[in-house]
Design a protein around this motif. Structure first.
Motif, short mmCIF file in Angstrom:
data_model
loop_
_atom_site.label_atom_id
_atom_site.label_comp_id
_atom_site.label_asym_id
_atom_site.label_seq_id
_atom_site.Cartn_x
_atom_site.Cartn_y
_atom_site.Cartn_z
N GLN A 148 0.82 -1.21 0.00
CA GLN A 148 0.00 0.00 0.00
C GLN A 148 0.85 1.26 0.00
O GLN A 148 0.49 2.27 -0.61
CB GLN A 148 -0.95 0.00 1.21
N PHE A 149 1.98 1.21 0.68
CA PHE A 149 2.89 2.36 0.65
C PHE A 149 3.36 2.65 -0.77
O PHE A 149 3.48 3.82 -1.17
CB PHE A 149 4.11 2.08 1.55
N MET A 150 3.61 1.62 -1.54
CA MET A 150 4.10 1.79 -2.90
C MET A 150 2.99 2.15 -3.89
O MET A 150 3.27 2.69 -4.96
CB MET A 150 4.79 0.51 -3.36
N GLN A 151 1.73 1.86 -3.52
CA GLN A 151 0.66 2.00 -4.51
C GLN A 151 -0.43 3.00 -4.15
O GLN A 151 -1.21 3.37 -5.02
CB GLN A 151 -0.01 0.62 -4.71
N ASP A 152 -0.48 3.45 -2.90
CA ASP A 152 -1.60 4.29 -2.46
C ASP A 152 -1.09 5.64 -1.93
O ASP A 152 -0.23 5.68 -1.04
CB ASP A 152 -2.39 3.57 -1.37
N LYS A 153 -1.62 6.72 -2.46
CA LYS A 153 -1.17 8.07 -2.09
C LYS A 153 -1.37 8.37 -0.62
O LYS A 153 -0.50 8.96 0.04
CB LYS A 153 -1.91 9.11 -2.94
N PHE A 154 -2.51 7.99 -0.07
CA PHE A 154 -2.80 8.32 1.33
C PHE A 154 -1.82 7.64 2.27
O PHE A 154 -1.24 8.29 3.16
CB PHE A 154 -4.24 7.91 1.68
N ILE A 155 -1.60 6.35 2.09
CA ILE A 155 -0.66 5.61 2.96
C ILE A 155 0.76 6.12 2.73
O ILE A 155 1.54 6.28 3.68
CB ILE A 155 -0.75 4.10 2.69
N HIS A 156 1.11 6.38 1.48
CA HIS A 156 2.44 6.88 1.14
C HIS A 156 2.69 8.23 1.82
O HIS A 156 3.72 8.43 2.48
CB HIS A 156 2.54 7.01 -0.38
N GLY A 157 1.74 9.15 1.65
CA GLY A 157 1.91 10.48 2.23
C GLY A 157 1.92 10.46 3.74
O GLY A 157 2.70 11.18 4.38
N MET A 158 1.06 9.65 4.35
CA MET A 158 1.02 9.56 5.81
C MET A 158 2.34 9.01 6.36
O MET A 158 2.84 9.47 7.40
CB MET A 158 -0.15 8.67 6.24
N SER A 159 2.92 8.05 5.67
CA SER A 159 4.20 7.47 6.11
C SER A 159 5.31 8.52 6.04
O SER A 159 6.14 8.64 6.96
CB SER A 159 4.56 6.26 5.25
N LEU A 160 5.34 9.28 4.96
CA LEU A 160 6.36 10.33 4.83
C LEU A 160 6.15 11.44 5.85
O LEU A 160 7.11 12.00 6.38
CB LEU A 160 6.35 10.90 3.41
N ALA A 161 4.88 11.76 6.13
CA ALA A 161 4.58 12.78 7.14
C ALA A 161 5.10 12.35 8.51
O ALA A 161 5.64 13.16 9.27
CB ALA A 161 3.08 13.04 7.19
N PHE A 162 4.94 11.07 8.83
CA PHE A 162 5.47 10.54 10.09
C PHE A 162 6.98 10.81 10.19
O PHE A 162 7.48 11.23 11.23
CB PHE A 162 5.18 9.05 10.19
N CYS A 163 7.68 10.58 9.10
CA CYS A 163 9.13 10.81 9.08
C CYS A 163 9.46 12.29 9.22
O CYS A 163 10.43 12.66 9.91
CB CYS A 163 9.73 10.26 7.79
#
Length: 222
Positions: A148-163
């Motif tokens: 999902q991190f590789m394919q979904d904008k919401f999960i991708h963006g949320m993960s980067l925001a955490f960082c």
């Protein structure tokens, strides 16, 4: 980090998420949010549920510093706190870019600030964070999260925001809060490095250990 760098980071993150991140699957994202907000947690990958919750923990950590800071700024923090609830780090960075370095506090602490300054608040966040990590590592579907991190904008963006929350914490807001509480940064030694560099648990340790802003430190603005 100076103001120009913060604004560039803010703009760059928005551009990346909008134009370069994986596509948004709107229906799946809405379903995910509905499941989380209506407590249908068995329908959500524990890794994603924990990540979503940990972004909220980050916002509370920042709030415990910046509501004190905002009292002494020409701008208040609360509008940015409200914006951060909806947009995460996108709502937070403008405050960090607009604020002036400040190491003082004056006036009375209201009940809200007393709560943010309390050991109960700090310990509650720490225990909750430990529980979320244990939940994710024991029960989480990590392969599913990576997909999902590789394919979904919401999960991708949320993960980067955490960082980004992690990277932005050891800036002037931390040093200003340390000084505001009459805590000597030099005497902290290795503890300061742990607070500044240990992801999430460093800031939580700071909340648990920092001296309170006490009445004897208040100076009437008049």
């Amino acid at each position: 980090m100076n103001r120009s760098a913060l604004w560039l980071l803010w703009a760059g993150f928005i551009v990346y998420v909008v134009f370069l991140a994986p596509p948004l699957h709107l229906e799946a994202t809405i379903k995910l949010l509905v499941n989380i907000l209506t407590l249908q947690w068995t329908q959500v990958n524990p890794v994603i549920l924990s990540l979503f919750s940990l972004v909220g923990i980050w916002l509370l950590i920042y709030s415990s510093l910046l509501f004190f800071d905002g009292r002494m700024q020409s701008i208040r923090f609360y509008p940015f706190a409200i914006a951060s609830i909806a947009s995460g780090v996108i709502g937070l960075i403008p405050y960090l870019a607009l604020r002036e370095s400040n190491q003082s506090f004056s006036g009375e602490k209201d009940k809200f600030l007393n709560f943010l300054d309390s050991r109960f608040f700090a310990y509650s966040l720490t225990v909750t964070t430990l529980g979320l990590f244990i939940y994710a590592f024991i029960f989480g579907n990590w392969d599913g999260f990576i997909d999902q991190f590789m394919q979904d904008k919401f999960i991708h963006g949320m993960s980067l925001a955490f960082c980004l929350f992690y990277l932005l914490f050891p800036t002037s807001i931390l040093d200003d809060d340390i000084t505001r509480r009459n805590w000597n940064k030099q005497q902290m030694g290795q503890l300061y490095l742990f607070i500044a560099l240990a992801p999430l648990f460093g800031p939580l340790a700071y909340l648990c250990l920092r001296p309170k802003v006490v009445a004897s430190q208040f100076v009437d603005e008049l």
